[in-house]
Structure formats: structure tokens, C-alpha cells
Write a protein that holds these residues in place. Structure first.
Motif, PDB file in Angstrom:
ATOM      1  N   GLU A  62       0.825  -1.200   0.000  1.00 42.14           N
ATOM      2  CA  GLU A  62       0.000   0.000   0.000  1.00 42.14           C
ATOM      3  C   GLU A  62       0.868   1.261   0.000  1.00 42.14           C
ATOM      4  O   GLU A  62       0.591   2.225  -0.708  1.00 42.14           O
ATOM      5  CB  GLU A  62      -0.929   0.007   1.224  1.00 42.14           C
ATOM      6  CG  GLU A  62      -1.925  -1.134   1.263  1.00 42.14           C
ATOM      7  CD  GLU A  62      -1.325  -2.441   1.761  1.00 42.14           C
ATOM      8  OE1 GLU A  62      -1.975  -3.484   1.608  1.00 42.14           O
ATOM      9  OE2 GLU A  62      -0.186  -2.407   2.295  1.00 42.14           O
ATOM     10  N   GLY A  63       1.936   1.239   0.809  1.00 41.61           N
ATOM     11  CA  GLY A  63       2.847   2.371   0.832  1.00 41.61           C
ATOM     12  C   GLY A  63       3.578   2.534  -0.486  1.00 41.61           C
ATOM     13  O   GLY A  63       3.819   3.658  -0.948  1.00 41.61           O
ATOM     14  N   LEU A  64       3.936   1.414  -1.096  1.00 38.49           N
ATOM     15  CA  LEU A  64       4.586   1.448  -2.408  1.00 38.49           C
ATOM     16  C   LEU A  64       3.673   2.111  -3.439  1.00 38.49           C
ATOM     17  O   LEU A  64       4.094   3.000  -4.190  1.00 38.49           O
ATOM     18  CB  LEU A  64       4.929   0.027  -2.850  1.00 38.49           C
ATOM     19  CG  LEU A  64       5.495  -0.144  -4.261  1.00 38.49           C
ATOM     20  CD1 LEU A  64       6.841   0.545  -4.394  1.00 38.49           C
ATOM     21  CD2 LEU A  64       5.621  -1.630  -4.611  1.00 38.49           C
ATOM     22  N   ALA A  65       2.406   1.691  -3.451  1.00 34.37           N
ATOM     23  CA  ALA A  65       1.462   2.223  -4.427  1.00 34.37           C
ATOM     24  C   ALA A  65       1.184   3.709  -4.197  1.00 34.37           C
ATOM     25  O   ALA A  65       1.121   4.495  -5.153  1.00 34.37           O
ATOM     26  CB  ALA A  65       0.148   1.427  -4.366  1.00 34.37           C
ATOM     27  N   ALA A  66       1.028   4.089  -2.928  1.00 35.23           N
ATOM     28  CA  ALA A  66       0.750   5.494  -2.622  1.00 35.23           C
ATOM     29  C   ALA A  66       1.907   6.382  -3.065  1.00 35.23           C
ATOM     30  O   ALA A  66       1.704   7.474  -3.621  1.00 35.23           O
ATOM     31  CB  ALA A  66       0.489   5.660  -1.124  1.00 35.23           C
ATOM     32  N   GLY A  67       3.125   5.921  -2.826  1.00 42.24           N
ATOM     33  CA  GLY A  67       4.292   6.692  -3.247  1.00 42.24           C
ATOM     34  C   GLY A  67       4.386   6.811  -4.755  1.00 42.24           C
ATOM     35  O   GLY A  67       4.749   7.871  -5.290  1.00 42.24           O
ATOM     36  N   LEU A  68       4.060   5.733  -5.459  1.00 43.12           N
ATOM     37  CA  LEU A  68       4.093   5.780  -6.920  1.00 43.12           C
ATOM     38  C   LEU A  68       3.072   6.775  -7.464  1.00 43.12           C
ATOM     39  O   LEU A  68       3.370   7.550  -8.377  1.00 43.12           O
ATOM     40  CB  LEU A  68       3.822   4.390  -7.498  1.00 43.12           C
ATOM     41  CG  LEU A  68       4.967   3.376  -7.427  1.00 43.12           C
ATOM     42  CD1 LEU A  68       4.500   2.031  -7.944  1.00 43.12           C
ATOM     43  CD2 LEU A  68       6.177   3.864  -8.205  1.00 43.12           C
ATOM     44  N   ASP A  69       1.870   6.761  -6.897  1.00 42.70           N
ATOM     45  CA  ASP A  69       0.851   7.696  -7.375  1.00 42.70           C
ATOM     46  C   ASP A  69       1.279   9.142  -7.139  1.00 42.70           C
ATOM     47  O   ASP A  69       1.099  10.003  -8.014  1.00 42.70           O
ATOM     48  CB  ASP A  69      -0.483   7.418  -6.680  1.00 42.70           C
ATOM     49  CG  ASP A  69      -1.213   6.228  -7.279  1.00 42.70           C
ATOM     50  OD1 ASP A  69      -1.003   5.950  -8.477  1.00 42.70           O
ATOM     51  OD2 ASP A  69      -1.985   5.569  -6.558  1.00 42.70           O
ATOM     52  N   ALA A  70       1.846   9.402  -5.965  1.00 45.29           N
ATOM     53  CA  ALA A  70       2.323  10.762  -5.682  1.00 45.29           C
ATOM     54  C   ALA A  70       3.439  11.148  -6.648  1.00 45.29           C
ATOM     55  O   ALA A  70       3.499  12.285  -7.143  1.00 45.29           O
ATOM     56  CB  ALA A  70       2.807  10.847  -4.242  1.00 45.29           C
ATOM     57  N   LEU A  71       4.301  10.206  -6.939  1.00 45.57           N
ATOM     58  CA  LEU A  71       5.406  10.442  -7.865  1.00 45.57           C
ATOM     59  C   LEU A  71       4.890  10.739  -9.266  1.00 45.57           C
ATOM     60  O   LEU A  71       5.299  11.716  -9.908  1.00 45.57           O
ATOM     61  CB  LEU A  71       6.311   9.205  -7.886  1.00 45.57           C
ATOM     62  CG  LEU A  71       7.602   9.274  -8.685  1.00 45.57           C
ATOM     63  CD1 LEU A  71       8.588  10.201  -8.006  1.00 45.57           C
ATOM     64  CD2 LEU A  71       8.206   7.871  -8.807  1.00 45.57           C
ATOM     65  N   PHE A  72       3.963   9.908  -9.744  1.00 50.42           N
ATOM     66  CA  PHE A  72       3.421  10.102 -11.090  1.00 50.42           C
ATOM     67  C   PHE A  72       2.678  11.432 -11.197  1.00 50.42           C
ATOM     68  O   PHE A  72       2.801  12.146 -12.203  1.00 50.42           O
ATOM     69  CB  PHE A  72       2.484   8.953 -11.461  1.00 50.42           C
ATOM     70  CG  PHE A  72       3.154   7.609 -11.553  1.00 50.42           C
ATOM     71  CD1 PHE A  72       4.498   7.505 -11.886  1.00 50.42           C
ATOM     72  CD2 PHE A  72       2.447   6.432 -11.300  1.00 50.42           C
ATOM     73  CE1 PHE A  72       5.130   6.270 -11.971  1.00 50.42           C
ATOM     74  CE2 PHE A  72       3.064   5.202 -11.390  1.00 50.42           C
ATOM     75  CZ  PHE A  72       4.402   5.114 -11.722  1.00 50.42           C
ATOM     76  N   ASP A  73       1.901  11.765 -10.166  1.00 52.30           N
ATOM     77  CA  ASP A  73       1.181  13.039 -10.185  1.00 52.30           C
ATOM     78  C   ASP A  73       2.148  14.219 -10.212  1.00 52.30           C
ATOM     79  O   ASP A  73       1.928  15.204 -10.927  1.00 52.30           O
ATOM     80  CB  ASP A  73       0.269  13.156  -8.959  1.00 52.30           C
ATOM     81  CG  ASP A  73      -0.956  12.260  -9.042  1.00 52.30           C
ATOM     82  OD1 ASP A  73      -1.283  11.803 -10.154  1.00 52.30           O
ATOM     83  OD2 ASP A  73      -1.573  12.002  -7.993  1.00 52.30           O
ATOM     84  N   GLY A  74       3.227  14.104  -9.434  1.00 55.49           N
ATOM     85  CA  GLY A  74       4.202  15.185  -9.397  1.00 55.49           C
ATOM     86  C   GLY A  74       4.929  15.367 -10.706  1.00 55.49           C
ATOM     87  O   GLY A  74       5.230  16.502 -11.115  1.00 55.49           O
ATOM     88  N   LEU A  75       5.186  14.273 -11.402  1.00 56.98           N
ATOM     89  CA  LEU A  75       5.940  14.353 -12.659  1.00 56.98           C
ATOM     90  C   LEU A  75       5.068  14.767 -13.834  1.00 56.98           C
ATOM     91  O   LEU A  75       5.546  15.411 -14.773  1.00 56.98           O
ATOM     92  CB  LEU A  75       6.589  13.002 -12.956  1.00 56.98           C
ATOM     93  CG  LEU A  75       7.752  12.591 -12.044  1.00 56.98           C
ATOM     94  CD1 LEU A  75       8.168  11.157 -12.330  1.00 56.98           C
ATOM     95  CD2 LEU A  75       8.931  13.527 -12.228  1.00 56.98           C
ATOM     96  N   THR A  76       3.801  14.369 -13.812  1.00 55.99           N
ATOM     97  CA  THR A  76       2.935  14.633 -14.962  1.00 55.99           C
ATOM     98  C   THR A  76       1.856  15.660 -14.666  1.00 55.99           C
ATOM     99  O   THR A  76       1.148  16.081 -15.581  1.00 55.99           O
ATOM    100  CB  THR A  76       2.248  13.325 -15.426  1.00 55.99           C
ATOM    101  OG1 THR A  76       1.332  12.885 -14.396  1.00 55.99           O
ATOM    102  CG2 THR A  76       3.273  12.241 -15.686  1.00 55.99           C
ATOM    103  N   GLY A  77       1.717  16.050 -13.393  1.00 56.03           N
ATOM    104  CA  GLY A  77       0.662  16.985 -13.028  1.00 56.03           C
ATOM    105  C   GLY A  77      -0.727  16.418 -13.252  1.00 56.03           C
ATOM    106  O   GLY A  77      -1.699  17.158 -13.364  1.00 56.03           O
TER     107      GLY A  77
END
Length: 243
Positions: free
Chosen positions: A219-234
Motif C-alpha cells: 500500500e505504501g509502495l502504491a501510494a508513493g508511486l501515485d504521488a510520484l506520477f502526479d508530481g511528474l505529470t501533473g
């Protein structure tokens, strides 16, 4: 010759171990099983040969030196990743779903072989891109292809690839860091060895140590990935993010 066998026959005989004729796959699988049981420090050509029932020299056609054997362990981890992804089958709905699936499966493989995971960092730091094991290169290709097929341009795909890889491998490394000082202790403070941490110099670390000892899980892995993707692509589509 007294035994009636030529040199090539003798070489083939030396290649037959406790479980039959050797193969690269069998050698790497046995090496990984040994490391799983006893750690990287236990791995040597002599010890692996004993595991397989052959002389250490018989292994050199599959791994010419210790570095090659270590690279082979990395290859074995990524082959396991490939097998799991293929077994899951199906198609991902979009690039995010595809990267989440790769990340979760990589996480599962790493937790199944924690003793070998440090090699992913140390060996890939030592081996140039083009000389990495084929299974590692196919993993790179898999991630980049998802991004390019989704519409990201080369520069943006490279940025997302680097960030994805860094978060995934960094997250797994943090998950696998040992935190228990004395597994025989039932008192949480002594189990974690908090008495070894100065309350004066490290008050915040002492207070947070119990939380740090808990794994973040998938769950922590997935949450971090989503935050990362949102930050990179807006949160934008690939074509918009690439502009």
C-alpha cells in the motif's frame, strides 16, 4: 586411455552433478537458494559446487568468476519477475496500472529473496547498461515501452523511468533494512534496542523507531508511486505532460 574416455567425455562427466546434468538455470537457481538460506557471505564456487555435487571447476563454464556469479543472481531475480508477470497474464488498462503491476511484482520477488536484493544496487552500479543481464534489460524495455506507447516523449519517459526505478528500489531497500536488535526479547523497546539510542542526542529517532520498524507494505509502495506520477505529470495525459 585406461578408462576409454577422451577429454571431451571427461569434461561432460564432470558436468553431471547430484541432480543430473548442469545448466545455467540450475546453477543460478541453486546459488539463489543457497543465498536465501545462508546469506551472500556463504556463496563461493566451492560451496556452490558442493551443493550441486560437482567440482567447483565445473561451474566456470556457467559463471567464469565470482562477479559473473553475482550478476547471475541478479539475473535470477529478474527472471523470477518475468515468470510472475507472465503467469499473471492479462492487459493493463493504462501505463499507470502497468507500472503499478511491475512494481508490486518486483516488491514480491524482493521480499521472497531478501538476502540477494542488495546485489540489485551493487551490481547494477558496477555494470554498464549494455552489459547487464538480458532479463534486466528486458525489464528496462518493459517499463520504457509502457511509457512511450502511452504517448510520453523520449525525455519525459526517461524522467519517469528514472524516478520509478529509484522509488521502487529505494522503497524495497527501506522495507528490508533490519530494525530488530534482539529477536528473543518480548519487550518492544529492548527488541528494537532503544536503550542503545541516546535519548539526549536522538530523541526523535527513539520516539519514531517503533513506527519505522513497521513495513509500509504494497500500500505504501502504491501510494508513493501515485504521488510520484502526479508530481511528474501533473495528472495530465501523456501528450500534455510531454509538452
Amino acid at each position: 586411455m585406461a578408462n576409454g574416455r577422451g577429454p571431451s567425455q571427461s569434461r561432460r562427466a564432470s558436468d553431471r552433478g547430484r541432480y543430473g546434468r548442469l545448466s545455467r538455470e540450475r546453477v543460478l537457481a541453486s546459488a539463489l537458494a543457497l543465498v536465501d538460506r545462508e546469506g551472500l557471505s556463504a556463496l563461493s564456487m566451492r560451496r556452490l559446487g558442493a551443493e550441486l555435487g560437482v567440482e567447483a571447476m565445473a561451474l566456470y563454464r556457467y559463471a567464469p568468476n565470482k562477479d559473473a556469479l553475482l550478476d547471475g543472481l541478479v539475473e535470477a531475480l529478474y527472471l523470477s519477475l518475468e515468470e510472475r508477470l507472465e503467469a499473471e497474464g492479462g492487459e493493463d488498462s493504462d501505463w499507470r496500472a502497468g507500472l503499478h503491476r511491475i512494481a508490486r511484482t518486483t516488491y514480491d520477488v524482493c521480499l521472497a529473496h531478501p538476502q540477494a536484493v542488495p546485489l540489485i544496487a551493487t551490481r547494477l552500479l558496477a555494470v554498464p547498461l549494455a552489459r547487464r543481464p538480458a532479463a534486466v534489460l528486458r525489464d528496462h524495455e518493459r517499463v520504457l515501452a509502457l511509457l512511450r506507447q502511452a504517448g510520453f516523449d523520449e525525455a519525459t519517459a526517461s524522467t519517469v523511468f528514472r524516478a520509478f526505478t529509484a522509488w521502487l528500489l529505494g522503497y524495497v531497500s527501506v522495507e528490508l533494512r533490519p530494525t530488530v536488535d534482539n529477536p528473543d526479547e518480548t519487550d518492544p523497546a529492548f527488541r528494537l534496542g532503544l536503550h542503545r539510542l541516546s535519548p539526549k542526542d536522538l530523541p526523535t529517532l527513539r520516539e519514531t523507531a517503533a513506527s519505522l520498524a513497521e513495513r509500509g507494505g504494497p500500500e505504501g509502495l502504491a501510494a508513493g508511486l501515485d504521488a510520484l506520477f502526479d508530481g511528474l505529470t501533473g495528472g495530465a495525459s501523456p501528450s500534455a505532460a510531454s509538452r
